[in-house]
Design an enzyme around this catalytic site. Sequence first.
Site, PDB file in Angstrom:
ATOM      1  N   LYS A 285      35.415  34.018  42.088  1.00 47.55           N
ATOM      2  CA  LYS A 285      36.408  34.755  41.295  1.00 47.55           C
ATOM      3  C   LYS A 285      35.695  35.487  40.152  1.00 47.55           C
ATOM      4  CE  LYS A 285      39.524  34.042  37.666  1.00 47.55           C
ATOM      5  NZ  LYS A 285      39.925  33.395  36.528  1.00 47.55           N
TER       6      LYS A 285
ATOM      7  N   LYS B 293      34.700  36.260  33.137  1.00 46.79           N
ATOM      8  CA  LYS B 293      33.713  36.325  32.052  1.00 46.79           C
ATOM      9  C   LYS B 293      32.880  35.052  32.023  1.00 46.79           C
ATOM     10  CE  LYS B 293      37.119  37.586  29.724  1.00 46.79           C
ATOM     11  NZ  LYS B 293      38.268  38.116  29.053  1.00 46.79           N
TER      12      LYS B 293
ATOM     13  N   LYS C  23      38.340  20.197  32.902  1.00 47.34           N
ATOM     14  CA  LYS C  23      37.396  19.830  31.845  1.00 47.34           C
ATOM     15  C   LYS C  23      37.264  18.313  31.714  1.00 47.34           C
ATOM     16  CE  LYS C  23      36.574  23.903  29.295  1.00 47.34           C
ATOM     17  NZ  LYS C  23      37.273  24.992  29.882  1.00 47.34           N
TER      18      LYS C  23
HETATM   19  P1  ADP Z   1      38.459  35.534  32.499  1.00 48.11           P
HETATM   20  O1  ADP Z   1      38.564  34.609  33.694  1.00 48.11           O
HETATM   21  O2  ADP Z   1      37.430  36.608  32.732  1.00 48.11           O
HETATM   22  O3  ADP Z   1      38.231  34.789  31.193  1.00 48.11           O
HETATM   23  P2  ADP Z   1      41.141  35.842  31.550  1.00 48.11           P
HETATM   24  O4  ADP Z   1      41.360  34.380  31.774  1.00 48.11           O
HETATM   25  O5  ADP Z   1      41.042  36.346  30.146  1.00 48.11           O
HETATM   26  O6  ADP Z   1      39.847  36.275  32.374  1.00 48.11           O
HETATM   27  O7  ADP Z   1      42.288  36.601  32.339  1.00 48.11           O
HETATM   28  C1  ADP Z   1      43.202  37.576  31.825  1.00 48.11           C
HETATM   29  C2  ADP Z   1      44.156  37.969  32.949  1.00 48.11           C
HETATM   30  O8  ADP Z   1      43.420  38.520  34.057  1.00 48.11           O
HETATM   31  C3  ADP Z   1      44.945  36.791  33.540  1.00 48.11           C
HETATM   32  O9  ADP Z   1      46.260  37.215  33.870  1.00 48.11           O
HETATM   33  C4  ADP Z   1      44.179  36.426  34.776  1.00 48.11           C
HETATM   34  O10 ADP Z   1      44.987  35.819  35.755  1.00 48.11           O
HETATM   35  C5  ADP Z   1      43.675  37.792  35.249  1.00 48.11           C
HETATM   36  N1  ADP Z   1      42.412  37.656  35.986  1.00 48.11           N
HETATM   37  C6  ADP Z   1      41.212  37.301  35.455  1.00 48.11           C
HETATM   38  N2  ADP Z   1      40.253  37.289  36.406  1.00 48.11           N
HETATM   39  C7  ADP Z   1      40.859  37.632  37.568  1.00 48.11           C
HETATM   40  C8  ADP Z   1      40.407  37.801  38.925  1.00 48.11           C
HETATM   41  N3  ADP Z   1      39.125  37.640  39.246  1.00 48.11           N
HETATM   42  N4  ADP Z   1      41.306  38.147  39.863  1.00 48.11           N
HETATM   43  C9  ADP Z   1      42.626  38.339  39.547  1.00 48.11           C
HETATM   44  N5  ADP Z   1      43.112  38.205  38.285  1.00 48.11           N
HETATM   45  C10 ADP Z   1      42.258  37.857  37.309  1.00 48.11           C
END
Ligand code: ADP
Length: 326
Positions: free
Chosen positions: A191, A194, A111
């Site tokens: 990846k 959200k 950021k």
């Molecule tokens: P986002 O990136 O959608 O905001 P979060 O940061 O809330 O997701 O992630 C919650 C959990 O899911 C974490 O442990 C994160 O490492 C895992 N996670 C999120 N996206 C992925 C992905 N594309 N592949 C593997 N693990 C993921």
Amino acid sequence: MRSLSGIKPTGTLHLGNYFGAARQFEIMQQKNYEGFYFVADYHTLNTLPDPKKLEENTWNILLDYLAFGLDPEKSTIFLQSQVPEVAELAFILGNYTPMGLMQRAHSYKEKTEKNEVINVGLFYYPLLMTADILLYKSNVVPVGKDQKQHVEIARDIAGAFNFHYQRDLFIIPEPFIADSVAVVPGTDGQKMSKSYGNTIEMFATDADLKKQVMGIVTDSTPLEEPKDPELCNVYKIFRLIAPKEQADEMAAKLRAGGYGYGHAKKALLAAVHEFFDPMRRRREELAKNPDYLRGVLKSGSERARDVAIETIKEVKRCVGLVGNIY
Ligand code: ADP
Ligand code: TRP
């Protein structure tokens, strides 16, 4: 052995969350780890979420946890902000944390490199996550690969504290990352996240799910030509969900030619339904019972707090904060 993890209530779970992290929670539960799984609501505040949305998403994540198989009889399922000792511990641990360690954290670095305006909450985020992990004396932390650095920060801070007092007060936690699904690709090949709007949600409506799967980006190789499965986003997601024979079969068909991406997407949509529909039904049933949901969070949070209070007492005694009144 204790396993602990949390997910931020910023929406409902997608396949990246499930295969990257949440499925491991359930695997740990099956292996009889003492599980602590929480809804990481404090962690969302640095984005200043709409209060109503935050509340709604908190119940959503709880429902997701229960739907995919976390069992409140076997694991402690709780709400982070119901255990305020975590904030106290984060505050104390800040004093054993070099500025440079926080400045090197990916979220902050990314950021600042983009010159985005950030708040102290975001800067402080890895410290709060460290407190989440250390407060419950967790041995393993199942997370996706993007969270590995945060667990390493927790290890560094635990080590610095223990070294300073020459005591093994904190357990040095290990990240648990399922290598085969370290990073689940999204519908555009980046990846799944959200924040990139490229998700396939575990519990989307039938129509949304279809839209998400059919929207997966593929190249323009004509139907009759052979295709490399390793370059096909549909296959890369399919192999996470489908049994191995079916995934091998899709790979062979893609390589052979005469099998289009449209066919692959239909197979993926069917596989997503087969895998997640039983959980979806369980989720729908649970959603009808808000009293039960409140009860799960209440008793889980009470149990978590008992553990947290013990650790905080121990920490305060260790650092010399009026330990004699406990
Ligand atoms: P986002 O990136 O959608 O905001 P979060 O940061 O809330 O997701 O992630 C919650 C959990 O899911 C974490 O442990 C994160 O490492 C895992 N996670 C999120 N996206 C992925 C992905 N594309 N592949 C593997 N693990 C993921
Ligand atoms: N930071 C994690 C994420 O963005 C969520 C989280 C907060 C967490 N505290 C944790 C994960 C403690 C594991 C352990 O996904």
